[in-house]
Design a protein around this motif. Structure first.
Motif, PDB file in Angstrom:
ATOM      1  N   TYR A 123     -90.744-113.820 -43.761  1.00  0.00           N
ATOM      2  CA  TYR A 123     -90.392-112.482 -43.398  1.00  0.00           C
ATOM      3  C   TYR A 123     -91.592-111.822 -43.181  1.00  0.00           C
ATOM      4  O   TYR A 123     -92.577-111.719 -43.592  1.00  0.00           O
ATOM      5  CB  TYR A 123     -89.621-111.659 -44.851  1.00  0.00           C
ATOM      6  N   TYR A 167     -88.078-105.570 -39.788  1.00  0.00           N
ATOM      7  CA  TYR A 167     -88.713-106.499 -40.215  1.00  0.00           C
ATOM      8  C   TYR A 167     -87.842-107.678 -39.350  1.00  0.00           C
ATOM      9  O   TYR A 167     -86.809-107.412 -38.756  1.00  0.00           O
ATOM     10  CB  TYR A 167     -88.500-106.890 -41.765  1.00  0.00           C
ATOM     11  N   TYR A 203     -87.180-112.384 -39.680  1.00  0.00           N
ATOM     12  CA  TYR A 203     -87.183-113.391 -40.530  1.00  0.00           C
ATOM     13  C   TYR A 203     -86.882-114.592 -39.786  1.00  0.00           C
ATOM     14  O   TYR A 203     -86.326-114.484 -38.703  1.00  0.00           O
ATOM     15  CB  TYR A 203     -86.434-113.589 -41.664  1.00  0.00           C
ATOM     16  N   PHE A 253     -94.073-113.612 -47.359  1.00  0.00           N
ATOM     17  CA  PHE A 253     -93.983-112.267 -46.717  1.00  0.00           C
ATOM     18  C   PHE A 253     -95.379-111.852 -46.026  1.00  0.00           C
ATOM     19  O   PHE A 253     -96.226-112.133 -46.674  1.00  0.00           O
ATOM     20  CB  PHE A 253     -93.655-111.191 -47.837  1.00  0.00           C
ATOM     21  N   VAL A 271     -88.733-105.654 -47.471  1.00  0.00           N
ATOM     22  CA  VAL A 271     -87.236-105.877 -46.827  1.00  0.00           C
ATOM     23  C   VAL A 271     -86.246-104.987 -46.881  1.00  0.00           C
ATOM     24  O   VAL A 271     -85.491-104.733 -46.151  1.00  0.00           O
ATOM     25  CB  VAL A 271     -87.043-107.325 -46.958  1.00  0.00           C
TER      26      VAL A 271
END
Length: 160
Positions: A52, A86, A88, A119, A147
């Motif tokens: 992420y 964000y 991913y 992360f 997130v």
């Protein structure tokens, strides 16, 4: 005397404005409470790790921070973020370099195993022409909290 007071007030206002772009995280207890029932949008598939990349700051929101894996080639771009977003993507186990493009290139290395969740935070700063960026790895709790607090950016592909 009046000029000094005016300059002091201007500096105070600039400091207040700058501080609002860099909001700090709540206490660990507050983050645990906020994420207690939160499920990440995507967990690692069998044999893969999940990354992420979070960009919690709204500084330079209009500037895209493009995210690449292992090199700077267009085929390696995973997606991009703007302020308060964000993305991913999954990775095969092993050593990888995560790169972020703004006015500059920033990078960090990760070593992942199957099942890992990593992360990484993009931190913007003022550049000459547009926003610059740096990358820093986050621990699980602040990463998960970010997130939960952000909206999803533009994901171009989810597997490298």
């Amino acid at each position: 005397m009046r000029i000094k007071r005016t300059i002091a007030n201007i500096l105070l206002a600039c400091t207040a404005i700058a501080a609002t772009g860099c909001a700090s995280l709540p206490s660990p207890e507050a983050m645990k409470t906020a994420t207690a029932d939160f499920q990440l949008p995507k967990l690692p598939s069998d044999g893969e790790a999940m990354v992420y990349v979070v960009r919690p700051s709204s500084t330079g929101s209009m500037v895209r921070f493009n995210v690449f894996v292992d090199d700077q080639e267009p085929a390696s771009e995973m997606g991009y973020t703007r302020g308060s977003q964000y993305i991913y993507f999954s990775l095969r186990p092993g050593e990888h370099k995560i790169l972020s493009k703004a006015e500059n290139w920033a990078d960090t290395s990760v070593s992942v195993k199957a099942g890992d969740i990593v992360f990484i935070q993009q931190d913007p700063s003022m550049g000459i022409i547009m926003a610059r960026n740096s990358l820093v790895k986050l621990e699980e709790l602040p990463g998960k909290y970010q997130v939960k607090s952000l909206s999803v950016g533009t994901i171009l592909k989810t597997t490298k």
